[in-house]
Design a protein around this motif. Structure first.
Motif, PDB file in Angstrom:
ATOM      1  N   MET A 167       0.842  -1.194   0.000  1.00 15.43           N
ATOM      2  CA  MET A 167       0.000   0.000   0.000  1.00 15.43           C
ATOM      3  C   MET A 167       0.879   1.247   0.000  1.00 15.43           C
ATOM      4  N   LEU A 168       0.474   2.226  -0.808  1.00  7.78           N
ATOM      5  CA  LEU A 168       1.063   3.559  -0.701  1.00  7.78           C
ATOM      6  C   LEU A 168       0.149   4.380   0.198  1.00  7.78           C
ATOM      7  N   LEU A 169       0.692   4.823   1.310  1.00  8.69           N
ATOM      8  CA  LEU A 169      -0.018   5.739   2.193  1.00  8.69           C
ATOM      9  C   LEU A 169       0.221   7.132   1.622  1.00  8.69           C
ATOM     10  N   ARG A 170      -0.769   7.704   1.001  1.00  4.88           N
ATOM     11  CA  ARG A 170      -0.604   8.963   0.270  1.00  4.88           C
ATOM     12  C   ARG A 170       0.080  10.019   1.141  1.00  4.88           C
ATOM     13  N   ASN A 171       1.088  10.686   0.531  1.00  2.70           N
ATOM     14  CA  ASN A 171       1.796  11.794   1.197  1.00  2.70           C
ATOM     15  C   ASN A 171       2.459  11.364   2.495  1.00  2.70           C
ATOM     16  N   HIS A 172       2.740  10.067   2.647  1.00  2.00           N
ATOM     17  CA  HIS A 172       3.181   9.549   3.942  1.00  2.00           C
ATOM     18  C   HIS A 172       4.280   8.510   3.803  1.00  2.00           C
ATOM     19  N   GLY A 173       4.064   7.447   3.018  1.00  4.29           N
ATOM     20  CA  GLY A 173       5.069   6.399   2.926  1.00  4.29           C
ATOM     21  C   GLY A 173       4.478   5.105   2.407  1.00  4.29           C
ATOM     22  N   THR A 174       5.057   3.994   2.834  1.00  7.80           N
ATOM     23  CA  THR A 174       4.642   2.698   2.317  1.00  7.80           C
ATOM     24  C   THR A 174       4.275   1.744   3.452  1.00  7.80           C
ATOM     25  N   LEU A 175       3.424   0.783   3.131  1.00 13.53           N
ATOM     26  CA  LEU A 175       3.035  -0.270   4.067  1.00 13.53           C
ATOM     27  C   LEU A 175       3.084  -1.585   3.299  1.00 13.53           C
ATOM     28  N   ILE A 176       3.801  -2.565   3.838  1.00 14.79           N
ATOM     29  CA  ILE A 176       4.016  -3.830   3.137  1.00 14.79           C
ATOM     30  C   ILE A 176       3.696  -4.988   4.052  1.00 14.79           C
ATOM     31  N   LEU A 177       2.993  -5.980   3.512  1.00 15.01           N
ATOM     32  CA  LEU A 177       2.671  -7.199   4.243  1.00 15.01           C
ATOM     33  C   LEU A 177       3.457  -8.351   3.631  1.00 15.01           C
ATOM     34  N   GLY A 178       4.014  -9.192   4.495  1.00 16.35           N
ATOM     35  CA  GLY A 178       4.711 -10.371   4.022  1.00 16.35           C
ATOM     36  C   GLY A 178       4.180 -11.621   4.690  1.00 16.35           C
ATOM     37  N   ARG A 179       4.112 -12.709   3.919  1.00 15.52           N
ATOM     38  CA  ARG A 179       3.733 -13.985   4.511  1.00 15.52           C
ATOM     39  C   ARG A 179       4.847 -14.530   5.390  1.00 15.52           C
ATOM     40  N   SER A 180       5.999 -13.931   5.276  1.00 13.50           N
ATOM     41  CA  SER A 180       7.144 -14.186   6.145  1.00 13.50           C
ATOM     42  C   SER A 180       7.886 -12.872   6.279  1.00 13.50           C
ATOM     43  N   VAL A 181       8.781 -12.788   7.256  1.00 10.79           N
ATOM     44  CA  VAL A 181       9.610 -11.585   7.389  1.00 10.79           C
ATOM     45  C   VAL A 181      10.449 -11.413   6.135  1.00 10.79           C
ATOM     46  N   ALA A 182      11.001 -12.505   5.638  1.00  7.83           N
ATOM     47  CA  ALA A 182      11.848 -12.436   4.449  1.00  7.83           C
ATOM     48  C   ALA A 182      11.089 -11.845   3.267  1.00  7.83           C
ATOM     49  N   GLU A 183       9.853 -12.285   3.052  1.00  9.44           N
ATOM     50  CA  GLU A 183       9.078 -11.771   1.923  1.00  9.44           C
ATOM     51  C   GLU A 183       8.810 -10.279   2.083  1.00  9.44           C
ATOM     52  N   ALA A 184       8.469  -9.836   3.283  1.00  4.64           N
ATOM     53  CA  ALA A 184       8.203  -8.414   3.511  1.00  4.64           C
ATOM     54  C   ALA A 184       9.432  -7.570   3.189  1.00  4.64           C
ATOM     55  N   VAL A 185      10.588  -8.028   3.624  1.00  3.65           N
ATOM     56  CA  VAL A 185      11.815  -7.262   3.381  1.00  3.65           C
ATOM     57  C   VAL A 185      12.138  -7.224   1.892  1.00  3.65           C
ATOM     58  N   LYS A 186      12.017  -8.353   1.221  1.00  2.00           N
ATOM     59  CA  LYS A 186      12.313  -8.385  -0.217  1.00  2.00           C
ATOM     60  C   LYS A 186      11.367  -7.469  -0.992  1.00  2.00           C
ATOM     61  N   LEU A 187      10.084  -7.483  -0.633  1.00  4.09           N
ATOM     62  CA  LEU A 187       9.136  -6.576  -1.280  1.00  4.09           C
ATOM     63  C   LEU A 187       9.491  -5.120  -1.015  1.00  4.09           C
ATOM     64  N   ALA A 188       9.871  -4.826   0.233  1.00  5.91           N
ATOM     65  CA  ALA A 188      10.215  -3.449   0.605  1.00  5.91           C
ATOM     66  C   ALA A 188      11.428  -2.950  -0.164  1.00  5.91           C
ATOM     67  N   ILE A 189      12.437  -3.799  -0.294  1.00  7.34           N
ATOM     68  CA  ILE A 189      13.646  -3.398  -1.009  1.00  7.34           C
ATOM     69  C   ILE A 189      13.345  -3.176  -2.485  1.00  7.34           C
ATOM     70  N   ASN A 190      12.557  -4.060  -3.094  1.00  6.40           N
ATOM     71  CA  ASN A 190      12.219  -3.878  -4.507  1.00  6.40           C
ATOM     72  C   ASN A 190      11.314  -2.671  -4.736  1.00  6.40           C
ATOM     73  N   LEU A 191      10.415  -2.403  -3.792  1.00  9.20           N
ATOM     74  CA  LEU A 191       9.572  -1.215  -3.923  1.00  9.20           C
ATOM     75  C   LEU A 191      10.414   0.044  -3.804  1.00  9.20           C
ATOM     76  N   GLU A 192      11.368   0.041  -2.881  1.00  6.95           N
ATOM     77  CA  GLU A 192      12.251   1.206  -2.733  1.00  6.95           C
ATOM     78  C   GLU A 192      13.071   1.422  -3.998  1.00  6.95           C
ATOM     79  N   ARG A 193      13.602   0.354  -4.569  1.00 14.67           N
ATOM     80  CA  ARG A 193      14.352   0.472  -5.824  1.00 14.67           C
ATOM     81  C   ARG A 193      13.459   1.034  -6.934  1.00 14.67           C
ATOM     82  N   SER A 194      12.217   0.569  -6.971  1.00 12.07           N
ATOM     83  CA  SER A 194      11.269   1.048  -7.979  1.00 12.07           C
ATOM     84  C   SER A 194      11.048   2.547  -7.845  1.00 12.07           C
ATOM     85  N   CYS A 195      10.863   2.986  -6.607  1.00  3.29           N
ATOM     86  CA  CYS A 195      10.608   4.414  -6.363  1.00  3.29           C
ATOM     87  C   CYS A 195      11.836   5.250  -6.696  1.00  3.29           C
TER      88      CYS A 195
END
Length: 256
Positions: A167-195
């Motif tokens: 989720m993009l929290l408008r004008n605020h930041g990001t929120l990411i859910l992972g089925r594991s801690v590893a998945e959440a971190v990998k998604l967060a890193i790829n989203l940051e790279r995308s941005c």
């Protein structure tokens, strides 16, 4: 779950969550003592809900497996090895997400410069490259309502999130859910790279090449299939193992 297996599960979860904090700091995605990463533990002996959270006032690069705090779904402390408590107000969004989405083993919230920048434009993340294509049509949006202290906002966040993991929290930041801690971190890193890539590409003043819906959707499904297979397998995750080895060099004390 037998006591030995439960102890092993909790120990690994504490290690992985401490690693998540350290990796987010290592990649420059933290924000002082603000924002949180939470992990859902196995229920307590009486069925009570339990979560791990960072001690209040510690930077992400100070979090270790041993000083993580155990809280219930309200943010009330169950176990506090460090003795500083937690930012209960900061956990309210995490708690609501965990309780509504039982697939969310980990909830990760960031305020990065690139993430906040992209959350502050109407278009959000554009499918400009392979990193960002994985999020095509897979990002939810929630409009800014001020600093998230209003408990009534939680229901609106959950409604806006729906079944998505990002989720993009408008004008605020990001929120990411992972089925594991590893998945959440990998998604967060790829989203940051995308941005970051989007901010860089659009700053050049040239014409961006936006991927077609068909190519972006195909790529997103390829990523999703890889993530699904990893979560179904459980056990060894080569990418996560590589990040853990990186921490052994950069922050060897995180497991203590």
């Amino acid at each position: 779950m037998p006591d030995g297996a439960l102890e092993q599960t909790v120990s690994r979860m504490r290690r992985d969550l401490a690693a998540a904090y350290r990796l987010i700091a290592l990649f420059g995605m933290d924000d002082g003592i603000y924002t949180h990463i939470s992990a859902r533990m196995p229920d307590g002996p009486g069925g009570e809900k339990r979560f791990l959270l960072n001690p209040y006032g510690l930077r992400f690069d100070e979090v270790t497996a041993a000083n993580l705090v155990t809280v219930d779904e309200t943010g009330a402390v169950i176990d506090d090895p460090y003795g500083a408590g937690v930012n209960a107000a900061g956990f309210t969004i995490h708690s609501a997400v965990h309780m509504a989405r039982h697939d969310a083993a980990c909830v990760l919230h960031t305020h990065t410069v690139a993430g906040v920048a992209v959350s502050s434009v109407r278009e959000g993340v554009l499918p400009l490259n392979q990193w960002s294509a994985q999020f095509h049509n897979r990002i939810a949006f929630h409009d800014y309502e001020g600093i998230a202290l209003n408990l009534e906002e939680r229901a609106r966040i959950i409604a806006d999130l729906g079944e998505k993991q990002v989720m993009l929290l408008r004008n605020h930041g990001t929120l990411i859910l992972g089925r594991s801690v590893a998945e959440a971190v990998k998604l967060a890193i790829n989203l940051e790279r995308s941005c970051k890539a989007q901010v860089a590409a659009l700053s050049m003043g040239l014409t961006p090449v936006v991927l077609s819906d068909e190519v972006a959707e195909h790529t997103a499904r390829q990523y999703q299939s890889a993530y699904d297979k990893q979560e179904e397998r459980g056990g060894r995750d080569p990418e996560w193992d590589a990040y853990l080895r990186q921490l052994e060099t950069a922050a060897p004390g995180y497991q203590g």
